[in-house]
Motif scaffolding. Structure first.
Motif, PDB file in Angstrom:
ATOM      1  N   ALA A  43     -33.395 -77.534 -23.664  1.00 35.33           N
ATOM      2  CA  ALA A  43     -34.435 -77.587 -24.691  1.00 35.33           C
ATOM      3  C   ALA A  43     -35.714 -78.181 -24.116  1.00 35.33           C
ATOM      4  CB  ALA A  43     -33.953 -78.404 -25.882  1.00 35.33           C
ATOM      5  N   HIS A  44     -35.580 -79.221 -23.328  1.00 35.52           N
ATOM      6  CA  HIS A  44     -36.762 -79.852 -22.720  1.00 35.52           C
ATOM      7  C   HIS A  44     -37.453 -78.892 -21.762  1.00 35.52           C
ATOM      8  CE1 HIS A  44     -38.941 -82.351 -19.787  1.00 35.52           C
ATOM      9  NE2 HIS A  44     -39.284 -83.029 -20.888  1.00 35.52           N
ATOM     10  N   ASP A  45     -36.676 -78.179 -20.928  1.00 35.62           N
ATOM     11  CA  ASP A  45     -37.251 -77.247 -19.959  1.00 35.62           C
ATOM     12  C   ASP A  45     -37.984 -76.089 -20.632  1.00 35.62           C
ATOM     13  OD1 ASP A  45     -36.207 -78.844 -17.984  1.00 35.62           O
ATOM     14  OD2 ASP A  45     -34.512 -77.509 -17.525  1.00 35.62           O
ATOM     15  N   LEU A  46     -37.461 -75.633 -21.765  1.00 38.82           N
ATOM     16  CA  LEU A  46     -38.054 -74.477 -22.453  1.00 38.82           C
ATOM     17  C   LEU A  46     -39.102 -74.877 -23.490  1.00 38.82           C
ATOM     18  CD1 LEU A  46     -34.852 -72.354 -23.039  1.00 38.82           C
ATOM     19  CD2 LEU A  46     -36.646 -71.969 -21.354  1.00 38.82           C
ATOM     20  N   GLY A  47     -39.143 -76.141 -23.859  1.00 41.66           N
ATOM     21  CA  GLY A  47     -40.076 -76.569 -24.900  1.00 41.66           C
ATOM     22  C   GLY A  47     -39.582 -76.184 -26.278  1.00 41.66           C
ATOM     23  N   ALA A  48     -38.281 -75.984 -26.406  1.00 40.96           N
ATOM     24  CA  ALA A  48     -37.684 -75.636 -27.695  1.00 40.96           C
ATOM     25  C   ALA A  48     -36.963 -76.857 -28.236  1.00 40.96           C
ATOM     26  CB  ALA A  48     -36.701 -74.483 -27.534  1.00 40.96           C
ATOM     27  N   SER A  49     -36.616 -76.822 -29.500  1.00 42.07           N
ATOM     28  CA  SER A  49     -35.874 -77.944 -30.076  1.00 42.07           C
ATOM     29  C   SER A  49     -34.386 -77.764 -29.794  1.00 42.07           C
ATOM     30  CB  SER A  49     -36.119 -78.041 -31.575  1.00 42.07           C
ATOM     31  OG  SER A  49     -35.447 -77.003 -32.249  1.00 42.07           O
ATOM     32  N   PHE A  92     -33.616 -63.125 -24.846  1.00 48.06           N
ATOM     33  CA  PHE A  92     -34.052 -64.470 -24.487  1.00 48.06           C
ATOM     34  C   PHE A  92     -33.007 -65.488 -24.934  1.00 48.06           C
ATOM     35  CE2 PHE A  92     -36.244 -68.419 -25.710  1.00 48.06           C
ATOM     36  CZ  PHE A  92     -36.731 -68.810 -24.470  1.00 48.06           C
ATOM     37  N   ARG A  93     -32.499 -65.307 -26.150  1.00 49.35           N
ATOM     38  CA  ARG A  93     -31.474 -66.229 -26.652  1.00 49.35           C
ATOM     39  C   ARG A  93     -30.229 -66.200 -25.780  1.00 49.35           C
ATOM     40  NH1 ARG A  93     -31.211 -64.060 -32.359  1.00 49.35           N
ATOM     41  NH2 ARG A  93     -33.289 -63.207 -32.217  1.00 49.35           N
ATOM     42  N   HIS A  94     -29.845 -65.006 -25.326  1.00 50.14           N
ATOM     43  CA  HIS A  94     -28.662 -64.896 -24.459  1.00 50.14           C
ATOM     44  C   HIS A  94     -28.897 -65.593 -23.123  1.00 50.14           C
ATOM     45  CE1 HIS A  94     -26.334 -62.449 -27.144  1.00 50.14           C
ATOM     46  NE2 HIS A  94     -27.326 -61.575 -27.272  1.00 50.14           N
ATOM     47  N   LYS A  95     -30.103 -65.490 -22.579  1.00 51.95           N
ATOM     48  CA  LYS A  95     -30.430 -66.170 -21.316  1.00 51.95           C
ATOM     49  C   LYS A  95     -30.406 -67.685 -21.492  1.00 51.95           C
ATOM     50  CE  LYS A  95     -33.183 -62.526 -19.209  1.00 51.95           C
ATOM     51  NZ  LYS A  95     -34.517 -62.111 -18.741  1.00 51.95           N
ATOM     52  N   VAL A  96     -30.814 -68.148 -22.663  1.00 52.91           N
ATOM     53  CA  VAL A  96     -30.795 -69.589 -22.929  1.00 52.91           C
ATOM     54  C   VAL A  96     -29.358 -70.076 -23.102  1.00 52.91           C
ATOM     55  CG1 VAL A  96     -31.438 -71.342 -24.637  1.00 52.91           C
ATOM     56  CG2 VAL A  96     -33.109 -69.639 -23.914  1.00 52.91           C
ATOM     57  N   LEU A  97     -28.521 -69.262 -23.730  1.00 52.98           N
ATOM     58  CA  LEU A  97     -27.150 -69.681 -24.018  1.00 52.98           C
ATOM     59  C   LEU A  97     -26.242 -69.621 -22.795  1.00 52.98           C
ATOM     60  CD1 LEU A  97     -26.632 -68.122 -27.540  1.00 52.98           C
ATOM     61  CD2 LEU A  97     -27.059 -70.514 -26.965  1.00 52.98           C
ATOM     62  N   GLY A 130     -22.046 -75.220 -19.191  1.00 55.83           N
ATOM     63  CA  GLY A 130     -21.862 -76.658 -19.272  1.00 55.83           C
ATOM     64  C   GLY A 130     -23.134 -77.472 -19.083  1.00 55.83           C
ATOM     65  N   ARG A 131     -24.248 -76.832 -18.950  1.00 49.30           N
ATOM     66  CA  ARG A 131     -25.514 -77.567 -18.792  1.00 49.30           C
ATOM     67  C   ARG A 131     -25.877 -78.215 -20.133  1.00 49.30           C
ATOM     68  NH1 ARG A 131     -31.284 -75.257 -17.084  1.00 49.30           N
ATOM     69  NH2 ARG A 131     -32.241 -77.248 -16.597  1.00 49.30           N
ATOM     70  N   PRO A 132     -26.394 -79.423 -20.147  1.00 54.85           N
ATOM     71  CA  PRO A 132     -26.698 -80.117 -21.414  1.00 54.85           C
ATOM     72  C   PRO A 132     -27.801 -79.395 -22.208  1.00 54.85           C
ATOM     73  CG  PRO A 132     -26.740 -81.657 -19.561  1.00 54.85           C
ATOM     74  CD  PRO A 132     -26.608 -80.282 -18.988  1.00 54.85           C
TER      75      PRO A 132
END
Length: 136
Positions: free
Chosen positions: A36-42, A18-23, A29-31
């Motif tokens: 964080a907003h899309d995933l509900g994470a900080s 999951f972390r790799h998919k987020v990174l 280059g995505r902000p």
């Protein structure tokens, strides 16, 4: 479902995949704020994951995630060992409340007479006869 303040502040563990998919979008280059907003994470969580990923791949100086596993386990074990005397002290306090002070001795069970504990040996009679014939 509403979360209490305590539940919201407790960090959750996420699988490595999951972390790799987020990174991946972060590296593209995505902000971070939008991800964080899309995933509900900080945002801070994603930055920590990114920093750890860069350290793991050697792009940033610092300990790799694998290198941190042993010291973390050691610190956890030290904490357990440091807490152990307190547990024993508390158990002793509780036992002191339950068990009256002083040592009360229980009477020992009496052993049965030797005639009752004797095991009959099939060769006993022959040995006794042999002994009596040798002695005479």
């Amino acid at each position: 479902m509403l979360q209490t303040l305590k539940e919201a502040s407790v960090p959750r563990s996420h699988p490595a995949e999951f972390r790799h998919k987020v990174l991946a979008p972060v590296e593209a280059g995505r902000p971070v704020r939008r991800i964080a907003h899309d995933l509900g994470a900080s945002e801070q969580t994603i930055y920590v994951w990114r920093r750890q990923h860069l350290a793991d791949t050697g792009q940033l100086p610092g300990p790799a995630g694998e290198d941190q596993a042993e010291p973390v386990a050691a610190r956890r074990r030290i904490a357990e060992l440091e807490a152990e005397p307190a547990v024993h002290r508390r158990a002793a306090e509780l036992m002191g409340e339950v068990v009256p002070p002083g040592r009360e001795r229980r009477p020992r069970p009496t052993s049965p007479p030797a005639s009752e504990t004797r095991v009959e040996c099939p060769y006993r009679r022959g040995v006794e006869q042999l002994g009596s014939s040798l002695g005479s």
